[in-house]
Write a protein that holds these residues in place. Structure first.
Motif, mmCIF file in Angstrom:
data_model
loop_
_atom_site.group_PDB
_atom_site.id
_atom_site.type_symbol
_atom_site.label_atom_id
_atom_site.label_comp_id
_atom_site.label_asym_id
_atom_site.label_seq_id
_atom_site.Cartn_x
_atom_site.Cartn_y
_atom_site.Cartn_z
ATOM 1 N N GLY A 35 31.737 5.288 -28.656
ATOM 2 C CA GLY A 35 31.741 6.294 -29.709
ATOM 3 C C GLY A 35 32.231 7.642 -29.244
ATOM 4 N N TRP A 36 32.433 8.508 -30.217
ATOM 5 C CA TRP A 36 32.854 9.885 -29.972
ATOM 6 C C TRP A 36 31.803 10.833 -30.544
ATOM 7 C CZ3 TRP A 36 36.927 11.276 -27.028
ATOM 8 C CH2 TRP A 36 37.893 10.290 -26.755
ATOM 9 N N TYR A 37 31.469 11.830 -29.760
ATOM 10 C CA TYR A 37 30.578 12.903 -30.177
ATOM 11 C C TYR A 37 31.337 14.221 -30.018
ATOM 12 C CZ TYR A 37 26.588 9.705 -29.977
ATOM 13 O OH TYR A 37 25.710 8.670 -30.191
ATOM 14 N N ARG A 38 30.827 15.259 -30.646
ATOM 15 C CA ARG A 38 31.427 16.572 -30.450
ATOM 16 C C ARG A 38 30.355 17.646 -30.438
ATOM 17 N NH1 ARG A 38 34.667 17.332 -36.237
ATOM 18 N NH2 ARG A 38 32.819 17.664 -37.569
ATOM 19 N N TYR A 94 35.017 17.360 -27.506
ATOM 20 C CA TYR A 94 34.791 15.972 -27.913
ATOM 21 C C TYR A 94 34.443 15.130 -26.688
ATOM 22 C CZ TYR A 94 36.339 16.917 -32.646
ATOM 23 O OH TYR A 94 36.434 17.400 -33.924
ATOM 24 N N TYR A 95 33.344 14.419 -26.786
ATOM 25 C CA TYR A 95 32.852 13.601 -25.690
ATOM 26 C C TYR A 95 32.886 12.121 -26.071
ATOM 27 C CZ TYR A 95 30.842 17.973 -23.919
ATOM 28 O OH TYR A 95 30.661 19.247 -23.451
ATOM 29 N N CYS A 96 33.297 11.316 -25.126
ATOM 30 C CA CYS A 96 33.276 9.876 -25.310
ATOM 31 C C CYS A 96 31.966 9.317 -24.758
ATOM 32 C CB CYS A 96 34.452 9.249 -24.578
ATOM 33 S SG CYS A 96 34.534 7.447 -24.697
ATOM 34 N N ASN A 97 31.384 8.408 -25.506
ATOM 35 C CA ASN A 97 30.151 7.738 -25.072
ATOM 36 C C ASN A 97 30.384 6.245 -24.997
ATOM 37 O OD1 ASN A 97 27.589 6.195 -26.472
ATOM 38 N ND2 ASN A 97 26.985 7.617 -24.851
ATOM 39 N N VAL A 98 29.940 5.672 -23.897
ATOM 40 C CA VAL A 98 30.055 4.225 -23.700
ATOM 41 C C VAL A 98 28.672 3.690 -23.353
ATOM 42 C CG1 VAL A 98 31.061 2.392 -22.312
ATOM 43 C CG2 VAL A 98 32.429 4.393 -22.910
ATOM 44 N N ARG A 99 28.178 2.763 -24.158
ATOM 45 C CA ARG A 99 26.903 2.100 -23.853
ATOM 46 C C ARG A 99 27.238 0.755 -23.245
ATOM 47 N NH1 ARG A 99 22.604 2.540 -28.390
ATOM 48 N NH2 ARG A 99 22.780 4.680 -27.591
ATOM 49 N N GLY A 107 19.799 -3.326 -17.668
ATOM 50 C CA GLY A 107 19.717 -2.824 -19.030
ATOM 51 C C GLY A 107 20.967 -2.046 -19.387
ATOM 52 N N ARG A 108 21.085 -1.735 -20.662
ATOM 53 C CA ARG A 108 22.213 -0.943 -21.119
ATOM 54 C C ARG A 108 21.933 0.531 -20.866
ATOM 55 N NH1 ARG A 108 22.223 -4.058 -26.907
ATOM 56 N NH2 ARG A 108 22.916 -6.094 -26.140
ATOM 57 N N ALA A 109 22.965 1.248 -20.512
ATOM 58 C CA ALA A 109 22.843 2.685 -20.275
ATOM 59 C C ALA A 109 24.001 3.403 -20.949
ATOM 60 C CB ALA A 109 22.834 2.979 -18.779
ATOM 61 N N ASP A 110 23.785 4.663 -21.225
ATOM 62 C CA ASP A 110 24.820 5.492 -21.831
ATOM 63 C C ASP A 110 25.592 6.226 -20.750
ATOM 64 O OD1 ASP A 110 22.706 6.181 -24.608
ATOM 65 O OD2 ASP A 110 24.571 5.044 -24.623
ATOM 66 N N TYR A 111 26.894 6.171 -20.851
ATOM 67 C CA TYR A 111 27.780 6.876 -19.928
ATOM 68 C C TYR A 111 28.647 7.826 -20.741
ATOM 69 C CZ TYR A 111 26.268 3.184 -16.802
ATOM 70 O OH TYR A 111 25.502 2.337 -16.061
ATOM 71 N N TRP A 112 28.866 9.008 -20.168
ATOM 72 C CA TRP A 112 29.587 10.066 -20.878
ATOM 73 C C TRP A 112 30.804 10.530 -20.092
ATOM 74 C CZ3 TRP A 112 28.042 11.680 -25.727
ATOM 75 C CH2 TRP A 112 26.773 11.285 -26.136
#
Length: 122
Positions: A35-38, A94-99, A107-112
């Motif tokens: 996903g994309w965040y801002r 704008y930041y990209c997020n990868v779970r 486990g799953r983790a969030d990477y930015w």
């Protein structure tokens, strides 16, 4: 570890378009959501758009619906954000997020990513 790198930001006039790219690399076993965040100055980080693993399900912030399109290339572990009809209020980092999971048993983790600046101004 997982590395996330964004590209494609810049300065654009109102009504213009930009395409952001985000590539994930490293010890990736599986990627779930991308996903994309801002984050604009003085504001909290907000979700712009997200996409499911197969790309069949997308989610958009109301403020960008009809103007932004998110897509992904699973073979390249890459997600894109096509932004059209840009407005000054779209100005933000704008930041990209990868779970993702790094192994079958982790486990799953969030990477930015580090973020990419988008400025919409005449």
């Amino acid at each position: 570890q997982v590395q996330v790198v964004e590209s494609g930001g810049g300065l654009v006039q109102p009504g213009g378009s930009l395409r952001l790219s985000c590539a994930a690399s490293g010890s990736i076993f599986s990627i779930v959501v991308m996903g994309w965040y801002r984050q604009a100055p003085g504001k909290q980080r907000e979700l712009v758009a997200s996409i499911s693993p197969a790309g069949g399900s997308t989610n958009y912030a109301d403020s960008v619906k009809g103007r932004f399109t998110i897509s992904r290339d699973n073979a390249k572990n890459t997600v894109y954000l096509e932004m059209t009809s840009l407005k000054p209020e779209d100005t933000a980092i704008y930041y990209c997020n990868v779970r993702a999971a790094t192994s079958l048993y982790s486990g799953r983790a969030d990477y930015w990513g580090q973020g990419t600046q988008v400025t919409v101004s005449s």
